[in-house]
Motif scaffolding. Sequence first.
Motif, PDB file in Angstrom:
ATOM      1  N   LEU A   1      36.597  44.055  43.804  1.00 22.53           N
ATOM      2  CA  LEU A   1      37.901  43.402  43.862  1.00 22.53           C
ATOM      3  C   LEU A   1      37.848  42.020  43.205  1.00 22.53           C
ATOM      4  O   LEU A   1      38.766  41.638  42.476  1.00 22.53           O
ATOM      5  CB  LEU A   1      38.363  43.280  45.315  1.00 22.53           C
ATOM      6  CG  LEU A   1      38.681  44.603  46.031  1.00 22.53           C
ATOM      7  CD1 LEU A   1      39.007  44.363  47.497  1.00 22.53           C
ATOM      8  CD2 LEU A   1      39.828  45.328  45.343  1.00 22.53           C
ATOM      9  N   ARG A   2      36.784  41.285  43.455  1.00 21.09           N
ATOM     10  CA  ARG A   2      36.634  39.957  42.825  1.00 21.09           C
ATOM     11  C   ARG A   2      36.516  40.079  41.302  1.00 21.09           C
ATOM     12  O   ARG A   2      37.021  39.244  40.560  1.00 21.09           O
ATOM     13  CB  ARG A   2      35.402  39.248  43.387  1.00 21.09           C
ATOM     14  CG  ARG A   2      35.537  38.840  44.855  1.00 21.09           C
ATOM     15  CD  ARG A   2      34.361  37.971  45.286  1.00 21.09           C
ATOM     16  NE  ARG A   2      34.436  37.611  46.684  1.00 21.09           N
ATOM     17  CZ  ARG A   2      33.813  38.267  47.669  1.00 21.09           C
ATOM     18  NH1 ARG A   2      33.051  39.316  47.365  1.00 21.09           N
ATOM     19  NH2 ARG A   2      33.940  37.883  48.918  1.00 21.09           N
ATOM     20  N   SER A   3      35.829  41.120  40.855  1.00 17.31           N
ATOM     21  CA  SER A   3      35.617  41.295  39.409  1.00 17.31           C
ATOM     22  C   SER A   3      36.917  41.553  38.667  1.00 17.31           C
ATOM     23  O   SER A   3      37.000  41.325  37.456  1.00 17.31           O
ATOM     24  CB  SER A   3      34.634  42.450  39.157  1.00 17.31           C
ATOM     25  OG  SER A   3      35.241  43.705  39.446  1.00 17.31           O
ATOM     26  N   LEU A   4      37.944  42.030  39.372  1.00 18.48           N
ATOM     27  CA  LEU A   4      39.231  42.291  38.720  1.00 18.48           C
ATOM     28  C   LEU A   4      39.847  41.018  38.176  1.00 18.48           C
ATOM     29  O   LEU A   4      40.615  41.050  37.212  1.00 18.48           O
ATOM     30  CB  LEU A   4      40.192  42.960  39.719  1.00 18.48           C
ATOM     31  CG  LEU A   4      39.804  44.357  40.193  1.00 18.48           C
ATOM     32  CD1 LEU A   4      40.792  44.864  41.239  1.00 18.48           C
ATOM     33  CD2 LEU A   4      39.737  45.338  39.023  1.00 18.48           C
ATOM     34  N   LEU A   5      39.511  39.892  38.787  1.00 18.92           N
ATOM     35  CA  LEU A   5      40.039  38.612  38.325  1.00 18.92           C
ATOM     36  C   LEU A   5      39.459  38.201  36.984  1.00 18.92           C
ATOM     37  O   LEU A   5      40.010  37.330  36.305  1.00 18.92           O
ATOM     38  CB  LEU A   5      39.767  37.520  39.367  1.00 18.92           C
ATOM     39  CG  LEU A   5      40.493  37.687  40.715  1.00 18.92           C
ATOM     40  CD1 LEU A   5      39.929  36.715  41.734  1.00 18.92           C
ATOM     41  CD2 LEU A   5      41.996  37.476  40.536  1.00 18.92           C
ATOM     42  N   ASN A   6      38.336  38.798  36.597  1.00 19.49           N
ATOM     43  CA  ASN A   6      37.702  38.464  35.318  1.00 19.49           C
ATOM     44  C   ASN A   6      38.394  39.125  34.134  1.00 19.49           C
ATOM     45  O   ASN A   6      38.175  38.729  32.987  1.00 19.49           O
ATOM     46  CB  ASN A   6      36.226  38.879  35.335  1.00 19.49           C
ATOM     47  CG  ASN A   6      35.439  38.127  36.393  1.00 19.49           C
ATOM     48  OD1 ASN A   6      35.728  36.969  36.688  1.00 19.49           O
ATOM     49  ND2 ASN A   6      34.444  38.790  36.974  1.00 19.49           N
ATOM     50  N   ASP A   7      39.206  40.123  34.418  1.00 21.26           N
ATOM     51  CA  ASP A   7      39.960  40.789  33.356  1.00 21.26           C
ATOM     52  C   ASP A   7      41.292  40.068  33.178  1.00 21.26           C
ATOM     53  O   ASP A   7      42.050  39.878  34.137  1.00 21.26           O
ATOM     54  CB  ASP A   7      40.199  42.257  33.728  1.00 21.26           C
ATOM     55  CG  ASP A   7      40.998  42.994  32.673  1.00 21.26           C
ATOM     56  OD1 ASP A   7      40.413  43.380  31.655  1.00 21.26           O
ATOM     57  OD2 ASP A   7      42.226  43.168  32.884  1.00 21.26           O
ATOM     58  N   SER A   8      41.581  39.628  31.955  1.00 22.62           N
ATOM     59  CA  SER A   8      42.770  38.809  31.707  1.00 22.62           C
ATOM     60  C   SER A   8      44.073  39.520  32.078  1.00 22.62           C
ATOM     61  O   SER A   8      44.997  38.905  32.615  1.00 22.62           O
ATOM     62  CB  SER A   8      42.811  38.375  30.236  1.00 22.62           C
ATOM     63  OG  SER A   8      42.831  39.509  29.376  1.00 22.62           O
ATOM     64  N   THR A   9      44.131  40.821  31.806  1.00 23.27           N
ATOM     65  CA  THR A   9      45.344  41.576  32.125  1.00 23.27           C
ATOM     66  C   THR A   9      45.549  41.648  33.629  1.00 23.27           C
ATOM     67  O   THR A   9      46.656  41.399  34.134  1.00 23.27           O
ATOM     68  CB  THR A   9      45.269  42.992  31.531  1.00 23.27           C
ATOM     69  OG1 THR A   9      45.112  42.904  30.120  1.00 23.27           O
ATOM     70  CG2 THR A   9      46.534  43.774  31.855  1.00 23.27           C
ATOM     71  N   ASN A  10      44.485  42.010  34.345  1.00 21.96           N
ATOM     72  CA  ASN A  10      44.581  42.081  35.808  1.00 21.96           C
ATOM     73  C   ASN A  10      44.893  40.713  36.415  1.00 21.96           C
ATOM     74  O   ASN A  10      45.685  40.612  37.358  1.00 21.96           O
ATOM     75  CB  ASN A  10      43.279  42.621  36.404  1.00 21.96           C
ATOM     76  CG  ASN A  10      43.123  44.109  36.200  1.00 21.96           C
ATOM     77  OD1 ASN A  10      44.097  44.855  36.139  1.00 21.96           O
ATOM     78  ND2 ASN A  10      41.886  44.558  36.070  1.00 21.96           N
ATOM     79  N   PHE A  11      44.247  39.688  35.872  1.00 25.66           N
ATOM     80  CA  PHE A  11      44.481  38.344  36.400  1.00 25.66           C
ATOM     81  C   PHE A  11      45.959  37.961  36.273  1.00 25.66           C
ATOM     82  O   PHE A  11      46.559  37.404  37.198  1.00 25.66           O
ATOM     83  CB  PHE A  11      43.623  37.328  35.652  1.00 25.66           C
ATOM     84  CG  PHE A  11      43.775  35.927  36.171  1.00 25.66           C
ATOM     85  CD1 PHE A  11      42.993  35.480  37.231  1.00 25.66           C
ATOM     86  CD2 PHE A  11      44.707  35.056  35.612  1.00 25.66           C
ATOM     87  CE1 PHE A  11      43.134  34.195  37.718  1.00 25.66           C
ATOM     88  CE2 PHE A  11      44.854  33.765  36.098  1.00 25.66           C
ATOM     89  CZ  PHE A  11      44.062  33.333  37.157  1.00 25.66           C
ATOM     90  N   LYS A  12      46.560  38.282  35.137  1.00 27.49           N
ATOM     91  CA  LYS A  12      47.975  37.956  34.927  1.00 27.49           C
ATOM     92  C   LYS A  12      48.861  38.716  35.913  1.00 27.49           C
ATOM     93  O   LYS A  12      49.817  38.148  36.475  1.00 27.49           O
ATOM     94  CB  LYS A  12      48.364  38.290  33.492  1.00 27.49           C
ATOM     95  CG  LYS A  12      49.750  37.798  33.090  1.00 27.49           C
ATOM     96  CD  LYS A  12      49.991  38.021  31.610  1.00 27.49           C
ATOM     97  CE  LYS A  12      51.339  37.442  31.187  1.00 27.49           C
ATOM     98  NZ  LYS A  12      51.572  37.623  29.728  1.00 27.49           N
ATOM     99  N   LEU A  13      48.543  39.984  36.140  1.00 26.37           N
ATOM    100  CA  LEU A  13      49.316  40.788  37.083  1.00 26.37           C
ATOM    101  C   LEU A  13      49.176  40.246  38.506  1.00 26.37           C
ATOM    102  O   LEU A  13      50.164  40.175  39.257  1.00 26.37           O
ATOM    103  CB  LEU A  13      48.858  42.247  37.022  1.00 26.37           C
ATOM    104  CG  LEU A  13      49.165  43.011  35.731  1.00 26.37           C
ATOM    105  CD1 LEU A  13      48.495  44.382  35.753  1.00 26.37           C
ATOM    106  CD2 LEU A  13      50.679  43.150  35.523  1.00 26.37           C
ATOM    107  N   ILE A  14      47.950  39.882  38.882  1.00 27.25           N
ATOM    108  CA  ILE A  14      47.707  39.354  40.228  1.00 27.25           C
ATOM    109  C   ILE A  14      48.380  37.997  40.389  1.00 27.25           C
ATOM    110  O   ILE A  14      48.951  37.683  41.442  1.00 27.25           O
ATOM    111  CB  ILE A  14      46.192  39.249  40.495  1.00 27.25           C
ATOM    112  CG1 ILE A  14      45.567  40.644  40.509  1.00 27.25           C
ATOM    113  CG2 ILE A  14      45.918  38.545  41.823  1.00 27.25           C
ATOM    114  CD1 ILE A  14      44.047  40.640  40.502  1.00 27.25           C
TER     115      ILE A  14
END
Length: 257
Positions: free
Chosen positions: A183-196
């Motif tokens: 779950l923490r690693s999802l923040l490292n992806d720019s697309t996921n970070f923008k969605l979150i």
Amino acid sequence: MHSDAAAVNFQLNSHLSTLANIHKIYHTLNKLNLTEDVGQDDHQTGSLRSCSSSDCFGKVMPPRKKRRPASGDDLSAKKSRHDSMYRKYDTTRIKTEEEAFSSKRCLEWFYEYAGTDDVVGPEGMEKFCEDIGVEPENVVMLVLAWKLDAQNMGYFTLQEWLKGMTSLQCDTTEKLRNTLDYLRSLLNDSTNFKLIYRYAFDFARQSKYKVINKDQWCNVLEFSRTINLDLSNYDEDGAWPVLLDEFVEWYKDKQMS
């Protein structure tokens, strides 16, 4: 006298012929693996093999046949192999059932925190965070809420829980603990970070502190990604909201003072 010698020669030739035939039959049986082991008391065949005539007799011992297990031993061996295979299969089956996702187990897990309600509230959420080993304000809780598509901060409904935990394949506390790094690693992806990041605005919109709107919230993200730390490339005539113009002005004044 001559007749006696002839008789002796005839008998000797007969014996030799008989012995040769026996030798031939013996080796034929030996090739077919039909001969039995020779015991110490078998002096007759032993004397046969001790004959020094290389033309008639060989000194090759018949191969020792492998001992066939008795019927009882054979059944025991088969039973032992069967039991071993069954235990291996049974262990694999149990392990697979424990690892596989279970909707029933996930539902029971939900009610550990929801009690008799169909929603995990603030008290249940506090216990939930304690069990998985994270603080409620930890960013991983925001990512988890995003995966569950939770609509209200501090609450997980039954539907949100089942849908989100199914997508994560988590039906126990231990499994979710092992998923936290993912779950923490999802923040490292720019697309996921923008969605979150965008989800965070809607997730927290119930707050009584409504300082910025959603457009301003998204502009802050863009600002953080494109503007240098010293604000040297900030264009005051750009399409930035007034909120950010005021922030840049405040920051520069602070740096000069």
